[in-house]
Motif scaffolding. Structure first.
Motif, mmCIF file in Angstrom:
data_model
loop_
_atom_site.group_PDB
_atom_site.id
_atom_site.type_symbol
_atom_site.label_atom_id
_atom_site.label_comp_id
_atom_site.label_asym_id
_atom_site.label_seq_id
_atom_site.Cartn_x
_atom_site.Cartn_y
_atom_site.Cartn_z
ATOM 1 N N VAL A 283 -66.412 -10.874 -50.536
ATOM 2 C CA VAL A 283 -67.038 -9.818 -49.744
ATOM 3 C C VAL A 283 -66.088 -8.611 -49.731
ATOM 4 C CG1 VAL A 283 -66.212 -10.961 -47.620
ATOM 5 C CG2 VAL A 283 -67.921 -9.182 -47.436
ATOM 6 N N LEU A 284 -66.641 -7.466 -50.073
ATOM 7 C CA LEU A 284 -65.826 -6.246 -50.113
ATOM 8 C C LEU A 284 -65.995 -5.498 -48.782
ATOM 9 C CD1 LEU A 284 -64.063 -4.462 -52.073
ATOM 10 C CD2 LEU A 284 -66.143 -3.109 -52.402
ATOM 11 N N VAL A 285 -64.879 -5.229 -48.124
ATOM 12 C CA VAL A 285 -64.961 -4.517 -46.839
ATOM 13 C C VAL A 285 -64.389 -3.123 -47.028
ATOM 14 C CG1 VAL A 285 -64.443 -4.638 -44.374
ATOM 15 C CG2 VAL A 285 -64.421 -6.734 -45.741
ATOM 16 N N ASN A 286 -65.151 -2.106 -46.662
ATOM 17 C CA ASN A 286 -64.544 -0.775 -46.759
ATOM 18 C C ASN A 286 -64.296 -0.197 -45.360
ATOM 19 O OD1 ASN A 286 -66.687 1.076 -46.005
ATOM 20 N ND2 ASN A 286 -67.728 0.329 -47.864
ATOM 21 N N LYS A 287 -63.421 0.795 -45.361
ATOM 22 C CA LYS A 287 -62.923 1.358 -44.102
ATOM 23 C C LYS A 287 -64.049 1.859 -43.198
ATOM 24 C CE LYS A 287 -59.152 4.526 -43.255
ATOM 25 N NZ LYS A 287 -58.235 5.340 -44.043
ATOM 26 N N LEU A 288 -65.091 2.474 -43.823
ATOM 27 C CA LEU A 288 -66.174 3.030 -43.008
ATOM 28 C C LEU A 288 -66.904 1.933 -42.243
ATOM 29 C CD1 LEU A 288 -67.601 5.795 -45.367
ATOM 30 C CD2 LEU A 288 -66.150 6.044 -43.329
ATOM 31 N N GLU A 289 -67.031 0.750 -42.872
ATOM 32 C CA GLU A 289 -67.697 -0.372 -42.187
ATOM 33 C C GLU A 289 -66.882 -0.800 -40.975
ATOM 34 O OE1 GLU A 289 -70.536 -1.363 -42.458
ATOM 35 O OE2 GLU A 289 -71.123 -0.589 -44.430
ATOM 36 N N LEU A 290 -65.563 -0.938 -41.176
ATOM 37 C CA LEU A 290 -64.708 -1.322 -40.044
ATOM 38 C C LEU A 290 -64.818 -0.265 -38.934
ATOM 39 C CD1 LEU A 290 -62.494 -3.111 -38.725
ATOM 40 C CD2 LEU A 290 -60.815 -1.640 -39.829
ATOM 41 N N GLU A 291 -64.767 1.001 -39.339
ATOM 42 C CA GLU A 291 -64.819 2.071 -38.332
ATOM 43 C C GLU A 291 -66.114 2.033 -37.522
ATOM 44 O OE1 GLU A 291 -61.716 5.220 -40.402
ATOM 45 O OE2 GLU A 291 -63.853 5.721 -40.363
ATOM 46 N N LYS A 292 -67.231 1.684 -38.204
ATOM 47 C CA LYS A 292 -68.513 1.579 -37.476
ATOM 48 C C LYS A 292 -68.419 0.501 -36.405
ATOM 49 C CE LYS A 292 -71.708 2.222 -41.059
ATOM 50 N NZ LYS A 292 -72.663 1.501 -41.887
ATOM 51 N N LEU A 293 -67.723 -0.600 -36.753
ATOM 52 C CA LEU A 293 -67.633 -1.736 -35.824
ATOM 53 C C LEU A 293 -66.748 -1.460 -34.618
ATOM 54 C CD1 LEU A 293 -67.095 -4.644 -38.403
ATOM 55 C CD2 LEU A 293 -69.158 -4.213 -37.063
ATOM 56 N N ILE A 294 -65.772 -0.593 -34.792
ATOM 57 C CA ILE A 294 -64.776 -0.435 -33.718
ATOM 58 C C ILE A 294 -64.780 0.952 -33.086
ATOM 59 C CG2 ILE A 294 -63.280 -2.171 -34.787
ATOM 60 C CD1 ILE A 294 -61.452 0.092 -35.705
ATOM 61 N N ARG A 295 -65.707 1.807 -33.548
ATOM 62 C CA ARG A 295 -65.716 3.194 -33.067
ATOM 63 C C ARG A 295 -66.081 3.283 -31.588
ATOM 64 N NH1 ARG A 295 -66.573 8.583 -34.839
ATOM 65 N NH2 ARG A 295 -66.061 7.979 -36.967
ATOM 66 N N GLY A 296 -67.078 2.503 -31.152
ATOM 67 C CA GLY A 296 -67.514 2.529 -29.747
ATOM 68 C C GLY A 296 -68.356 3.750 -29.458
ATOM 69 N N GLY A 297 -68.340 4.195 -28.205
ATOM 70 C CA GLY A 297 -69.167 5.343 -27.804
ATOM 71 C C GLY A 297 -70.521 4.886 -27.288
#
Ligand SMILES: Nc1ncnc2c1ncn2[C@@H]1O[C@H](COP(=O)(O)OP(=O)(O)OP(=O)(O)O)[C@@H](O)[C@H]1O
Ligand SMILES: [Mg+2]
Length: 426
Positions: A283-297
């Motif tokens: 599974v390839l994980v890219n930074k934008l995916e991680l950021e979506k998960l932890i961005r909050g708001g």
């Protein structure tokens, strides 16, 4: 012990990691335990007692019911549930402190420290802090001459590290944003020369940190390969092998998350988990995916936006104070680049960074203790001794006394003459 040979020990018992720092006349350094500067805060309760740190993580593989990765999170409940029993959390923390104090004692040739500091979140009530202090005191009680451990708020400790950064003037306000493994803590700290004080109320989110990001990423990775419920099924399984796979996936997620602070994509692999995953699945994980998960708001699970919102709120509610020098980022999870980007967007300033953010609290606490121990004694200026008291003045001395004697003498003579004249007339 004189200021030159005095040494101090500071321990930052974190949700994920425990870090200790030693300070002496040569400066401050991170204490290595088993050759490593960072010890996992994890504990494992064996039949014969506690196993802690890396060893606990290894022992956990087969008996997860005896393992606790983050004992700090159990402090509010006072107990850990291990091997089917409630166990006082203070016992687990004592076990974590014990190898640290003994290693520090050994490295210093058996001399006791001049100060022993334990750090705690600034938002904690005294009863929670007391658990840490008690654990530290018990861990050191067989070491002769050791002082009682004293508590220091984590953001005050971290801010001590900024004392030698040129961009922080002697009178300045800082916001310490500590994003660690288990919590985010935001505290306004005012510097006035060598003194640091907390301004206003420290705030934080108790369930937001790197551990939570790992969990979100672990779930995302299994969902990404078509098995959305897999991670939770494995984590809750009664089969120890399946629970072990959940631990593997989470450990893997942590490594991927940490690498994504340095690169834009990371290839990962999920362990074989029939029936959902037949074989090792990439599974390839890219930074934008991680950021979506932890961005909050808005509407999302709490995340980095919420952490930075706390900075804005703390600044607006803090009492008036010196001008803001910056937002000081500490804690391992502050390495996530998105956090710095959000600080720039919301505060309009590039955040302050100084040294390794993981060791900032322990390092700063040791500096703090060292500054107190080695502070020069107050200067007493030499003053000449007071002059001796003047000798008692003679009753009749000087000109005034002589004049008085003459007047009295004249009176006596006149009186005698008057008596003689009286007698002659008679
Ligand atoms: N390069 C990195 N990128 C993202 N996260 C990182 C990086 N390096 C470390 N971390 C994360 O930092 C967290 C540990 O940070 P730290 O040691 O400051 O926490 P702690 O002091 O144990 O926790 P707390 O302060 O919440 O009690 C872990 O979740 C780890 O994965
Ligand atoms: Mg911490």
């Amino acid at each position: 012990m004189d200021a030159v040979s005095a040494w101090v020990l500071a321990v930052d018992f974190g949700t994920t990691n425990t870090i200790a720092a030693v300070g002496d006349a040569n400066g401050v350094r991170t204490l290595t335990i088993d050759g490593r500067p960072v010890m996992p805060s994890a504990v494992f309760l064996n039949e014969s007692g506690w196993i802690v740190g890396e060893a606990a993580v290894r022992f956990a593989r087969r008996r997860l019911d005896r393992f606790e990765r983050c004992p700090k999170r159990a402090i509010p409940d006072r107990v850990l549930f291990l091997a089917g029993h409630d166990v006082p959390v203070v016992d687990a923390i004592t076990a974590v402190f014990r190898p640290i104090v003994h290693e520090a004692a050994q490295q210093s040739g058996g001399r006791p420290p001049a100060a022993f500091v334990v750090t705690h979140p600034a938002t904690w009530a005294g009863s929670r802090v007391q658990i840490l202090q008690t654990a530290a005191a018990i861990a050191a009680r067989d070491l002769p001459g050791w002082p009682s451990p004293y508590p220091l708020a984590e953001p005050v400790a971290a801010a001590q590290r900024t004392m030698d950064i040129a961009v922080v003037p002697p009178v300045a306000r800082l916001v310490v944003l500590d994003l660690g493994g288990g919590t985010v803590d935001v505290t306004v700290v005012d510097r006035n020369g060598a003194y640091l004080t907390v301004a206003g109320r420290p705030t934080g989110i108790d369930s937001l940190g790197g551990e939570d990001f790992d969990l979100r990423l672990a779930r995302w990775m299994t969902a990404e390969v078509g098995a959305p419920a897999l991670f939770d099924r494995l984590a809750m399984s009664v089969n120890p092998e399946e629970r072990e796979r959940a631990v593997d996936i989470r450990d893997h997620a942590r490594l991927v998350k940490e690498q994504l602070s340095r690169q834009s994509a990371v290839p990962a692999q999920l362990p074989k988990s029939p029936p959902e995953l037949p074989d090792n699945t990439p599974v390839l994980v890219n930074k934008l995916e991680l950021e979506k998960l932890i961005r909050g708001g808005d509407g999302a699970e709490p995340g980095l936006i919420d952490a930075v919102d706390l900075v804005v709120k703390s600044l607006s509610t803090a009492p008036p104070g010196p001008p803001l020098a910056g937002v000081f980022l500490v804690g391992g999870s502050s390495r996530i680049p998105l956090l710095g980007t959000l600080v720039v967007e919301r505060i309009g300033q590039v955040p302050l960074k100084h040294g390794d953010p993981t060791t900032a609290v322990a390092d700063g606490a040791a500096r703090h203790a060292l500054a107190a121990v080695t502070a020069p004694a107050p200067v007493h200026y030499w003053a000449p001794p007071p002059p001796p008291p003047p000798p008692p003045r003679p009753q009749s001395s000087g000109r005034g006394g002589a004049a008085a004697a003459v007047v009295i003498g004249l009176f006596v003579i006149l009186a005698l003459l008057a008596v003689f004249a009286e007698l002659a007339a008679y």
